[in-house]
Design an enzyme around this catalytic site. Sequence first.
Site, mmCIF file in Angstrom:
data_model
loop_
_atom_site.group_PDB
_atom_site.id
_atom_site.type_symbol
_atom_site.label_atom_id
_atom_site.label_comp_id
_atom_site.label_asym_id
_atom_site.label_seq_id
_atom_site.Cartn_x
_atom_site.Cartn_y
_atom_site.Cartn_z
ATOM 1 N N LYS A 1 0.851 -1.197 0.000
ATOM 2 C CA LYS A 1 0.000 0.000 0.000
ATOM 3 C C LYS A 1 0.884 1.244 0.000
ATOM 4 O O LYS A 1 1.896 1.293 0.712
ATOM 5 C CB LYS A 1 -0.886 -0.031 1.242
ATOM 6 C CG LYS A 1 -1.950 1.058 1.299
ATOM 7 C CD LYS A 1 -2.843 0.856 2.525
ATOM 8 C CE LYS A 1 -3.951 1.881 2.620
ATOM 9 N NZ LYS A 1 -4.824 1.668 3.799
ATOM 10 N N SER B 1 -9.709 1.559 2.945
ATOM 11 C CA SER B 1 -8.893 2.339 2.030
ATOM 12 C C SER B 1 -7.805 1.533 1.323
ATOM 13 O O SER B 1 -7.191 2.040 0.385
ATOM 14 C CB SER B 1 -8.241 3.484 2.811
ATOM 15 O OG SER B 1 -7.332 2.962 3.777
ATOM 16 N N SER C 1 -9.749 -0.701 7.178
ATOM 17 C CA SER C 1 -9.237 -0.562 5.807
ATOM 18 C C SER C 1 -8.555 -1.778 5.205
ATOM 19 O O SER C 1 -8.258 -1.783 4.016
ATOM 20 C CB SER C 1 -8.276 0.616 5.735
ATOM 21 O OG SER C 1 -9.022 1.787 5.587
#
Length: 465
Positions: free
Chosen positions: A77, A152, A176
């Site tokens: 990420k 997210s 997330s």
Amino acid sequence: MELTRLPFYQLHKLIIKKEISISELVGAVIKKVEEIDDTVNGYSFFYPEEALEQAGQLEKNVDDKIPPLFGIPIAIKDNIAIEGKPLTCGSRILKNFISPYSATVINRLKEQGAIILGKTNLDEFAMGSSSETSIFGPVRNPFNEKLVAGGSSGGSAAVVAYGGACASLGSDTGGSIRLPASFCGIVGLKPTYGLVSRYGLAAYASSLDTIGPLTRNTIDAGIMLQAIAGFDPNDSTSLTAHPKTILKSIKDCRIGIPEEYFPDDLNPEITDAINNVIEIFKPEIKELKKISLPGTGYALAGYYLIAPAEASSNLARYDGVRYGLRIADNNTYVKTRDEGFGTEVKRRIILGTFVLSRGYYEQYYNVAQQVRNVVGDEFKKAFNCVDVILTPVAPVKPFPIGTLVKDPLMMYHCDSFTVPASLAGLPALALPVKDGIGFQLIGPWFQEELLLSLGRFYEKSIGRI
Ligand code: GLN
């Protein structure tokens, strides 16, 4: 079976037996990304040449003692630092920022010989539930491009789901990892707070932030966790010692079903899916218990005061002087932040600053901390009579791109079932059921192994490898 679909613990065996080469695996995954990522938009940065070169190097050292992540292509990420690579957090304010160091989790993965394929798209500064607010555009659900991938860590979930990486790392502050894992039909694990070092993770809400794996199954999740967990002197909240796991056999397990996670207006498709899961566990475990966690209803409000409060403080560092974007002006600070941050991030900074301000602090921030204590105490009490708690991951299914992003409160509502475990710092495992619906197993601190073994039992019961 296609290489890009297999869990990596199986690819590892094939690599050792020399039935496949690392270059062949990396090549197949790169091809998948080239075919699919233009649509899905899971990668913000992709490093195929570097990955192939590394594969060629690693190849020479393959023997039967290589660690489980040796030569396995993974995605990271884009709020986790990798030395010499961009660290944008999906934000304009960090668009041209290159990280001068690597996060502890990255060093640990690299020590094992994992190959980092690229950095994945996310909601700006990990604030969101749909991965739509990045400067790189929205992540699309690999099963239906009109739908969101969840957020997210949407990029990290989507690429693993379509075969564009064998596993990935995401961050979970209030859901997330778990939410996008469910929306994309894969496994996501939010570890106990403090088990995995946050050093090198761009801070959102420091008392809640965790890093964890997204994988195709629970065995891979366990391997990833093992690789990244453990004390790190660079993170002051990293835990030195932790209790031994109380791993029980499935037949000694008591599973709690909290009524607050099954409100009357819950989408019946979700209720049915979770009930089917419960039916699978029921005959094999010691006891299925209905429990009540009355504080759950306040958790979301508490979270959306605490997380923005911490964010407003953490994001103060982006000032046009030290990092990233600088708009030279006679009001550089204001101008840089105005142009550098997107709408949702600004909303959180304003909200967070407000709840921390004199006169409102007691009324909002303090009350939110009290809610946090209540939620934690209720879990603690519940774990006196059950070993794990089973809930849906979210009250919603994947929704069309462009819908909830206009309605922040509805977006926050997606996190209703994930934020309680975050507030309490508990480990929580999300497992896919069907059509973007997932179930969550929440355990006492440090009981990741118990969650993973229950998850594995479920996978085997439904014939997933
Ligand atoms: N959706 C939640 C939020 O926006 C959780 C985000 C996260 O876990 N990073 O705060």
